[in-house]
Design an enzyme around this catalytic site. Sequence first.
Site, PDB file in Angstrom:
ATOM      1  N   SER A  93      26.861  62.203  54.053  1.00 62.29           N
ATOM      2  CA  SER A  93      27.164  60.877  53.537  1.00 62.29           C
ATOM      3  C   SER A  93      25.882  60.235  53.003  1.00 62.29           C
ATOM      4  O   SER A  93      25.249  60.792  52.107  1.00 62.29           O
ATOM      5  CB  SER A  93      27.828  60.025  54.624  1.00 62.29           C
ATOM      6  OG  SER A  93      28.480  58.904  54.057  1.00 62.29           O
ATOM      7  N   ASP A 189      37.365  63.183  48.908  1.00 65.69           N
ATOM      8  CA  ASP A 189      36.671  62.573  50.040  1.00 65.69           C
ATOM      9  C   ASP A 189      37.258  61.186  50.329  1.00 65.69           C
ATOM     10  O   ASP A 189      37.201  60.297  49.476  1.00 65.69           O
ATOM     11  CB  ASP A 189      35.178  62.466  49.704  1.00 65.69           C
ATOM     12  CG  ASP A 189      34.336  61.985  50.866  1.00 65.69           C
ATOM     13  OD1 ASP A 189      34.830  61.175  51.669  1.00 65.69           O
ATOM     14  OD2 ASP A 189      33.170  62.409  50.961  1.00 65.69           O
ATOM     15  N   HIS A 256      35.573  64.029  55.196  1.00 65.79           N
ATOM     16  CA  HIS A 256      34.258  63.476  54.867  1.00 65.79           C
ATOM     17  C   HIS A 256      33.246  64.003  55.880  1.00 65.79           C
ATOM     18  O   HIS A 256      33.414  63.824  57.080  1.00 65.79           O
ATOM     19  CB  HIS A 256      34.309  61.950  54.921  1.00 65.79           C
ATOM     20  CG  HIS A 256      32.998  61.270  54.636  1.00 65.79           C
ATOM     21  ND1 HIS A 256      32.434  61.274  53.379  1.00 65.79           N
ATOM     22  CD2 HIS A 256      32.156  60.579  55.435  1.00 65.79           C
ATOM     23  CE1 HIS A 256      31.292  60.584  53.414  1.00 65.79           C
ATOM     24  NE2 HIS A 256      31.103  60.165  54.653  1.00 65.79           N
TER      25      HIS A 256
END
Length: 314
Positions: A93, A189, A256
Site C-alpha cells: 500500500s 484492488d 489489497h
Amino acid sequence: MTVLGSSNFMKPIQFAGSGILDSDQHLNPDFYNWNKVYVRYCDGVSFSGDAEGRAQDGSILYFRGLRIYEAVIDELMEKGLAKATQALLTGCSAGGLATLLHCDDFSARFPKEASVKCLADAGFFLNAKDISGETSFRANFDGVVQLQNVREVLYKDCLANKDPTKCFYPAELIKGIHTAVFILNSAYDPSQIRNILVPGSSDPDKSWLSCKDNIKNCNSTQIQILHGFRNEMVNDLKVVQEKEDWGMFIDSCFTHCQALYGISWNSPISPKLGNKTIAKAVGDWYFGRRQGVKYIDCEYPCNPTCSSLLPTPP
C-alpha cells in the site's frame, strides 16, 4: 495526531512475520532464512516528506518521512546490511509506493556485485478519474505532495516536464527507476476502488456501497466500469513489459496487500497466474530462475483461484 503522524502514539507490537516475512521454509521457501526488518509507517506520505507547516491552532507540524527513511537505512547499514550480498526492499500500500520512491536510493547503497531488487505490493495507485468524472484522489495527493515537499525523492527528468503531483504517481515513477522491480497488485484492488474510483463524494446516493464492500455484489454496469479501471492499470504497466529484469503479478482478485499475508503469498488458496503462486513468481524473478516473470490476469471473474477469504482493507 495519530499513529500515522507520529511514532509517539504507537504501541509496541510483537512481530510475527507471515507471507514473505515468514520464517517457515514450507510457507516461504525462498526467503524464510533471510534477516528481516519491519519498518512501521508513521509519516503519512510514504517516507518522502521533509517540511514544516503551521496548524490552525498555531502549533508547528514537522514532516520528516524522508529523514526517517534515511536514518533507518543508515542504522541498518551500520548493523551489517552493508555487507549483504542479497537484499530486497518491499512494502505494501503506502509502503508499496515508498518502495518505488526509494528503490534506486536503496540499491545505490550496496556494492554493484550485490543482488538488490524491490517488490512493490499494492502501491500502484492510479491517476484516474472517479465515476463522477472528478479527480478527487489526485487532489488529496496534490495536498500531501505540496504540504510535505516530496520533490527530493522524485525523478528530475519527470519534474522537468510535469508537476510534482503527477511525478509522485507510480505510472511516472516506474519510467525513471533503474533497479529491478517486481510490481504486485490486484487490478481490482478494493482500496483503490473505494478511494480513487468511487470515493464517497462521487456516490451521493450510495448505489455503489454494496459493490465496494464485495465485488460479488456489483451489477453488470458496475463491473464494466471496474474493467475500465483495470484496463487503465494494465495500460500504465506497459512500461514494465519493456524492462527485461522487471517482473509483475497483476491478478484479478478483490484484495489489497498480498505479500505480507500467508493466505495470499503461498497457501492452498493463494491466487495463481500461470499456475504459480505469488511466492513462486517472486522467487523465480528475484533469483533469476526464469525469464519474463510477468503475469497479467484476465478480467474478473475469470480466475477460479481468487478466494473470498483473501484480505481486504476495513
